[in-house]
Design a protein around this motif. Sequence first.
Motif, short mmCIF file in Angstrom:
data_model
loop_
_atom_site.label_atom_id
_atom_site.label_comp_id
_atom_site.label_asym_id
_atom_site.label_seq_id
_atom_site.Cartn_x
_atom_site.Cartn_y
_atom_site.Cartn_z
N VAL A 14 31.41 -13.90 -24.69
CA VAL A 14 30.30 -14.51 -25.41
C VAL A 14 29.19 -13.47 -25.58
O VAL A 14 28.72 -12.90 -24.60
N VAL A 31 29.67 -15.95 -34.73
CA VAL A 31 30.42 -16.58 -33.64
C VAL A 31 29.93 -18.02 -33.47
O VAL A 31 28.92 -18.42 -34.05
N THR A 32 30.65 -18.78 -32.67
CA THR A 32 30.29 -20.18 -32.48
C THR A 32 29.41 -20.42 -31.26
O THR A 32 28.83 -21.49 -31.10
#
Length: 324
Positions: free
Chosen positions: A132, A166-167
Amino acid sequence: MSAVLPSGASLYDRVRRVIPPNEWPTFLDDIEAILALKRERDAVILAHNYQTPEIFHCVADIVGDSLALARQAMSTEADVIVLAGVHFMAETAKLLNPQKTVLIPDLRAGCSLADSITAEDVRLLRQRYPGVPVVTYVNTSAEVKAESDICCTSGNAKAVVESLGVTRVIMLPDEYLAQNIAAQTEVEIIAWKGHCEVHERFTPTDIRELRENHPGVTVLAHPECPPDVVAEADFSGSTAAMSDYVERQKPTRVVLMTECSMSDNVAVEHPEIEFIRPCNLCPHMKRITLANIRAALEENQHVVTIEPGIAGRARLAVERMLAV
């Protein structure tokens, strides 16, 4: 810089609405000395929007929010940069100008947000959330920036988060900024529990009382304020965005839910607007004074240095932000 120094009278004309005439003589000697020292040393002064008016309007060469200062620090040709702000801002100026001398007038000018997280904290977060990306607010140390993928400011945080494609992202260290940005984007944001000691003190009750006591007031809130404060405001944005809002919308009566000196500095440019001032001061910003700016230039204190291995990685995170 101009070869002719502005006179004390012309300088006072800029700030007469926010500095009483009996206070002005106490500033003038330092102001005149600083203006001369800048010429002698080929120096520029970068001043954040939270600096007091005698600094912001009378000796600074470049003013603005942290994003503006970061961008404009790169374009100066001066040999010396004096950062009238807090330590992380001076570090950022040094990251972007490694060959220049960068001075911070008071080493104690810190930041509650920067103090709320360490490089080790970031490394542990990466272990907990592998893969992340880490978005780090510029209100952090160079060591923390060096552990990050990209930096952001309150003015560009949403654009930076969404630029990663990105999520989910980790966003450090301001919990309220992260929550306020999360409300504006579909990207999931994992927040840290750091807070600004100035902005966390504002409450929705403060806004409701301001509206009751000052009918028709327009309320502008910084995104470091708690989300329920932002929800009560008419507009939320960085200090630059708040200043732009006042310039564009020309509200008759306005309150800026942010550091106290911001209102003074914007009010100088807008004598037609009534500024209501709920005064929360940043003790760190207020460590910067005319006297220690003068001393910094006279004695070359305090020189900002960053360990090269940290500087290279931290610079990359800042440069990625500036490219967004």
